[in-house]
Design an enzyme around this catalytic site. Structure first.
Site, mmCIF file in Angstrom:
data_model
loop_
_atom_site.group_PDB
_atom_site.id
_atom_site.type_symbol
_atom_site.label_atom_id
_atom_site.label_comp_id
_atom_site.label_asym_id
_atom_site.label_seq_id
_atom_site.Cartn_x
_atom_site.Cartn_y
_atom_site.Cartn_z
ATOM 1 N N HIS A 110 -7.223 -7.246 10.082
ATOM 2 C CA HIS A 110 -7.076 -5.836 9.689
ATOM 3 C C HIS A 110 -7.817 -4.924 10.680
ATOM 4 C CE1 HIS A 110 -6.772 -7.369 5.272
ATOM 5 N NE2 HIS A 110 -5.574 -6.997 5.628
ATOM 6 N N ARG A 132 2.532 -10.477 11.349
ATOM 7 C CA ARG A 132 2.060 -11.797 11.792
ATOM 8 C C ARG A 132 3.214 -12.748 12.051
ATOM 9 N NH1 ARG A 132 -1.654 -11.724 6.610
ATOM 10 N NH2 ARG A 132 0.215 -10.545 6.098
ATOM 11 N N SER A 142 -5.853 -12.105 3.677
ATOM 12 C CA SER A 142 -6.915 -12.027 2.671
ATOM 13 C C SER A 142 -6.837 -13.243 1.736
ATOM 14 C CB SER A 142 -6.791 -10.733 1.868
ATOM 15 O OG SER A 142 -6.995 -9.631 2.716
ATOM 16 N N LYS A 168 -1.030 -7.320 -7.788
ATOM 17 C CA LYS A 168 -1.616 -8.634 -7.591
ATOM 18 C C LYS A 168 -3.019 -8.652 -8.179
ATOM 19 C CE LYS A 168 -1.137 -7.801 -2.613
ATOM 20 N NZ LYS A 168 -1.420 -8.145 -1.266
HETATM 21 P P1 ADP Z 1 -0.651 -6.190 1.764
HETATM 22 O O1 ADP Z 1 -0.815 -4.716 1.901
HETATM 23 O O2 ADP Z 1 0.693 -6.688 2.203
HETATM 24 O O3 ADP Z 1 -1.152 -6.732 0.500
HETATM 25 P P2 ADP Z 1 -2.971 -6.556 3.292
HETATM 26 O O4 ADP Z 1 -3.609 -5.545 2.510
HETATM 27 O O5 ADP Z 1 -3.698 -7.846 3.442
HETATM 28 O O6 ADP Z 1 -1.561 -6.891 2.828
HETATM 29 O O7 ADP Z 1 -2.670 -6.048 4.749
HETATM 30 C C1 ADP Z 1 -2.404 -4.708 5.085
HETATM 31 C C2 ADP Z 1 -1.642 -4.699 6.376
HETATM 32 O O8 ADP Z 1 -2.307 -5.454 7.362
HETATM 33 C C3 ADP Z 1 -0.231 -5.303 6.265
HETATM 34 O O9 ADP Z 1 0.620 -4.571 7.123
HETATM 35 C C4 ADP Z 1 -0.411 -6.685 6.813
HETATM 36 O O10 ADP Z 1 0.778 -7.211 7.359
HETATM 37 C C5 ADP Z 1 -1.429 -6.426 7.903
HETATM 38 N N1 ADP Z 1 -2.172 -7.641 8.228
HETATM 39 C C6 ADP Z 1 -2.833 -8.447 7.392
HETATM 40 N N2 ADP Z 1 -3.391 -9.482 8.060
HETATM 41 C C7 ADP Z 1 -3.073 -9.320 9.365
HETATM 42 C C8 ADP Z 1 -3.321 -10.067 10.559
HETATM 43 N N3 ADP Z 1 -4.013 -11.200 10.543
HETATM 44 N N4 ADP Z 1 -2.835 -9.590 11.729
HETATM 45 C C9 ADP Z 1 -2.105 -8.437 11.744
HETATM 46 N N5 ADP Z 1 -1.812 -7.701 10.654
HETATM 47 C C10 ADP Z 1 -2.288 -8.132 9.477
#
Ligand code: ADP
Length: 175
Positions: free
Chosen positions: A17, A90, A128, A41
């Protein structure tokens, strides 16, 4: 002024992130990391805890702010004057989801565009859920998250005790 939001759940924030936020911030004048309060979730951390952890993770990057929001992401983007929504990609399955979301968002708010940044190779495996699963199984997450997040995970899992994580959606490294 070019303003973007980077929305997500951030439960908890990890190096993948932070990498996306840092790179997105270099493209705009102002980046708001928008922590979604009530995702569909089960969460390990409250909204306030997630916001504070993100704030600490990006401390020192001056054109990035952190806030929480509810409701439609495009409505929040409009409210704060953002013209872009930043997301990270990813794997192919991320693309399918983001593509559908981008087209839906376009229908809802044609003035806002989505910008997707590719993950950096070293964080391509990181989510996460993976972080929580490793921590819950007693593994070391030091290379995945900032040290304050690692400490927060340790203390939250300690409070939860036996059966920890049963109600948090995981991928499963243990089976
Ligand atoms: P979501 O909003 O889908 O529940 P997250 O809060 O974990 O997922 O992630 C927020 C954003 O960060 C999403 O666009 C997700 O694809 C991106 N993201 C999460 N992990 C990574 C990573 N390792 N590399 C690049 N982008 C990531």
């Amino acid at each position: 002024m070019r303003v973007a939001i980077y929305p997500g759940t951030f439960d908890p924030v990890h190096h993948g992130h932070v990498d996306i936020a840092r790179r997105a911030a270099a493209l705009v004048d102002r980046l708001i990391i928008a922590v979604y309060s009530r995702p569909l979730k089960t969460l390990l951390f409250s909204t306030e805890e997630r916001v504070l952890m993100v704030k600490e993770a990006i401390a020192g990057l001056d054109n990035i702010e952190v806030a929480s929001y509810n409701g439609l992401t495009v409505d929040y983007a409009t409210k704060v004057g953002a013209s872009f929504i930043v997301r990270g990609l990813r794997v192919i399955s991320d693309f399918e989801l983001e593509y559908q979301m981008a087209l839906t968002n376009r229908k809802l708010a044609a003035h806002i565009d989505m910008v997707c940044l590719m993950t950096s190779l070293e964080y391509a495996f990181l989510s996460s859920s993976i972080v929580k699963e490793v921590a819950m199984a007693g593994g070391c997450v030091e290379q995945m998250v900032p040290s304050h997040v690692s400490r927060a995970l340790e203390s939250r899992l300690g409070e939860m005790g036996e059966g920890k994580g049963d109600e948090v959606g995981l991928i499963s490294l243990r089976d």
